[in-house]
Design a protein around this motif. Structure first.
Motif, PDB file in Angstrom:
ATOM      1  N   TYR A  21      -8.791  -3.703   4.072  1.00  0.00           N
ATOM      2  CA  TYR A  21      -9.811  -2.438   5.322  1.00  0.00           C
ATOM      3  C   TYR A  21      -9.296  -3.711   6.364  1.00  0.00           C
ATOM      4  O   TYR A  21     -10.109  -2.783   7.349  1.00  0.00           O
ATOM      5  CB  TYR A  21     -11.415  -3.433   4.407  1.00  0.00           C
ATOM      6  N   GLU A  22      -9.418  -5.247   6.946  1.00  0.00           N
ATOM      7  CA  GLU A  22      -9.238  -5.358   7.729  1.00  0.00           C
ATOM      8  C   GLU A  22      -8.510  -5.014   9.381  1.00  0.00           C
ATOM      9  O   GLU A  22      -8.514  -5.294  10.098  1.00  0.00           O
ATOM     10  CB  GLU A  22      -9.151  -7.316   7.802  1.00  0.00           C
ATOM     11  N   GLU A  23      -6.765  -5.394   8.213  1.00  0.00           N
ATOM     12  CA  GLU A  23      -5.804  -5.169   9.082  1.00  0.00           C
ATOM     13  C   GLU A  23      -5.146  -3.526   9.362  1.00  0.00           C
ATOM     14  O   GLU A  23      -4.982  -3.057  10.164  1.00  0.00           O
ATOM     15  CB  GLU A  23      -5.378  -5.892   8.439  1.00  0.00           C
ATOM     16  N   ALA A  24      -5.756  -2.522   8.128  1.00  0.00           N
ATOM     17  CA  ALA A  24      -5.346  -1.978   8.449  1.00  0.00           C
ATOM     18  C   ALA A  24      -6.388  -0.388   8.420  1.00  0.00           C
ATOM     19  O   ALA A  24      -6.515   0.344   7.682  1.00  0.00           O
ATOM     20  CB  ALA A  24      -4.463  -1.124   7.086  1.00  0.00           C
ATOM     21  N   ARG A  56      -2.664   2.279  -4.587  1.00  0.00           N
ATOM     22  CA  ARG A  56      -2.051   3.350  -4.586  1.00  0.00           C
ATOM     23  C   ARG A  56      -3.825   4.027  -4.483  1.00  0.00           C
ATOM     24  O   ARG A  56      -4.792   3.376  -4.948  1.00  0.00           O
ATOM     25  CB  ARG A  56      -1.407   3.982  -6.117  1.00  0.00           C
ATOM     26  N   GLY A  57      -3.792   5.331  -3.985  1.00  0.00           N
ATOM     27  CA  GLY A  57      -5.106   6.177  -3.640  1.00  0.00           C
ATOM     28  C   GLY A  57      -5.390   5.633  -2.821  1.00  0.00           C
ATOM     29  O   GLY A  57      -6.462   5.372  -2.966  1.00  0.00           O
ATOM     30  N   ALA A 113       0.353  -0.532  -0.232  1.00  0.00           N
ATOM     31  CA  ALA A 113       0.174   0.046   0.150  1.00  0.00           C
ATOM     32  C   ALA A 113       0.943   1.110   0.254  1.00  0.00           C
ATOM     33  O   ALA A 113       1.645   1.702   1.197  1.00  0.00           O
ATOM     34  CB  ALA A 113      -0.999   0.008   1.204  1.00  0.00           C
ATOM     35  N   LEU A 114       1.136   1.780  -0.615  1.00  0.00           N
ATOM     36  CA  LEU A 114       2.022   2.749  -1.805  1.00  0.00           C
ATOM     37  C   LEU A 114       1.039   4.139  -1.701  1.00  0.00           C
ATOM     38  O   LEU A 114      -0.004   4.790  -2.120  1.00  0.00           O
ATOM     39  CB  LEU A 114       2.532   2.601  -2.427  1.00  0.00           C
ATOM     40  N   ASP A 115       1.845   5.812  -0.532  1.00  0.00           N
ATOM     41  CA  ASP A 115       0.664   6.315  -0.348  1.00  0.00           C
ATOM     42  C   ASP A 115       1.127   7.886  -1.312  1.00  0.00           C
ATOM     43  O   ASP A 115       2.670   6.974  -1.787  1.00  0.00           O
ATOM     44  CB  ASP A 115       1.166   7.449   1.020  1.00  0.00           C
ATOM     45  N   ASP A 116       0.835   8.667  -1.082  1.00  0.00           N
ATOM     46  CA  ASP A 116       1.074   9.432  -2.272  1.00  0.00           C
ATOM     47  C   ASP A 116       2.992  10.184  -2.126  1.00  0.00           C
ATOM     48  O   ASP A 116       3.571  10.978  -2.641  1.00  0.00           O
ATOM     49  CB  ASP A 116       0.313  10.862  -2.159  1.00  0.00           C
ATOM     50  N   ALA A 161      -8.372   1.984  -2.145  1.00  0.00           N
ATOM     51  CA  ALA A 161      -7.385   2.135  -2.094  1.00  0.00           C
ATOM     52  C   ALA A 161      -8.120   2.451  -4.079  1.00  0.00           C
ATOM     53  O   ALA A 161      -9.205   1.029  -4.015  1.00  0.00           O
ATOM     54  CB  ALA A 161      -6.244   1.219  -2.690  1.00  0.00           C
ATOM     55  N   ASP A 162      -7.846   3.379  -5.185  1.00  0.00           N
ATOM     56  CA  ASP A 162      -8.033   3.721  -6.251  1.00  0.00           C
ATOM     57  C   ASP A 162      -7.594   2.451  -6.830  1.00  0.00           C
ATOM     58  O   ASP A 162      -8.145   2.157  -8.206  1.00  0.00           O
ATOM     59  CB  ASP A 162      -7.846   5.083  -6.247  1.00  0.00           C
ATOM     60  N   ASP A 163      -6.700   2.215  -6.559  1.00  0.00           N
ATOM     61  CA  ASP A 163      -5.060   1.826  -8.702  1.00  0.00           C
ATOM     62  C   ASP A 163      -5.034   0.613  -7.658  1.00  0.00           C
ATOM     63  O   ASP A 163      -4.377   0.773  -6.844  1.00  0.00           O
ATOM     64  CB  ASP A 163      -4.681   2.848  -8.728  1.00  0.00           C
ATOM     65  N   TRP A 164      -5.853  -0.421  -7.979  1.00  0.00           N
ATOM     66  CA  TRP A 164      -4.862  -1.829  -8.049  1.00  0.00           C
ATOM     67  C   TRP A 164      -3.610  -2.403  -8.662  1.00  0.00           C
ATOM     68  O   TRP A 164      -3.953  -2.593 -10.435  1.00  0.00           O
ATOM     69  CB  TRP A 164      -5.600  -2.422  -7.895  1.00  0.00           C
ATOM     70  N   ARG A 165      -2.970  -2.982  -9.287  1.00  0.00           N
ATOM     71  CA  ARG A 165      -1.907  -4.114 -10.211  1.00  0.00           C
ATOM     72  C   ARG A 165      -1.304  -4.735  -9.669  1.00  0.00           C
ATOM     73  O   ARG A 165      -1.321  -4.915  -7.930  1.00  0.00           O
ATOM     74  CB  ARG A 165      -1.144  -2.925 -10.210  1.00  0.00           C
TER      75      ARG A 165
END
Length: 212
Positions: A103-106, A136-137, A58-61, A110-114
């Motif tokens: 969702y459960e752990e954090a 991301r997002g 999970a990468l933030d801005d 996220a808007d973008d998944w790859r």
């Protein structure tokens, strides 16, 4: 351009002349196969059977990765890891499983998944396959927080710059396989063609086929 053929893994299955399951647990088990080798001899192979797993980078801005720390009894360590979990819901799409784990752990969405990378965790002793996603997002998830229990109730969270995590992996300070593979792959992506060049979130996964 490479001056030789690039390596890639290929499916192959040697004949199994006998099999038994000496242990079957709630999620995983142990199987013993008698495998016929190409020279005609046979060998016993004991391995863990596993439903498969997903993990999320999970990468933030600010190019920081969400990591969490929990106690892992088999190795007697409290490890920094990625949000991750088992493919233990029958028929669940692996992307949905990854979204559920984030969702459960954090308590994030996220808007973008790859698809970042697909791996076999320990192919010499387990058939576990893991798909690591890049998310991301990031934003807080709606609704109530998931009620954690057991080891998950002791989670610690942090957001760490990618370069710092890469340095800690190479220094031998971080040991979780998904975290190490995930952040090293992410570093290659960020210094290469970029996240948009990654496979889409619903890319085929031969190790754990699923319905789109």
């Amino acid at each position: 351009m490479a001056d030789h053929a690039l390596p890639y893994d290929t499916p192959e299955e040697w004949p199994v002349t006998a099999t038994e399951t000496p242990f079957s647990g709630k999620v995983t088990g142990v199987r013993t196969d008698v495998v016929r080798m190409p020279d005609g001899s046979t060998a016993r192979r004991d391995y863990q059977t596993h439903p498969g797993s997903v993990a999320v980078v999970a990468l933030d801005d600010e190019e920081r990765v969400l990591v969490l720390r929990q106690y892992r009894h088999p190795v007697r360590h409290r490890l920094w890891e990625l949000p991750a979990g088992l493919l233990d819901v029958p028929g669940e799409h692996p992307l949905r499983a990854a979204q559920r784990e984030l969702y459960e752990e954090a308590h994030l969405k996220a808007d973008d998944w790859r698809v970042l990378v697909d791996i076999y965790s320990t192919p010499g002793g387990s058939d576990e396959a893991i798909r690591v996603y890049l998310a991301r997002g990031l934003a807080p998830a709606e609704g109530e927080r998931f009620e954690a229990a057991e080891e998950e109730a002791e989670f610690e969270f942090d957001r760490v710059p990618v370069a710092e995590l890469v340095g800690q992996v190479l220094a031998g300070e971080l040991h979780n396989a998904c975290l190490a593979v995930g952040v090293l792959a992410l570093q290659a992506v960020l210094t290469g063609d970029g996240p948009d060049a990654l496979r889409p979130a619903d890319a085929p996964w031969p190790a754990r086929p699923f319905q789109p």
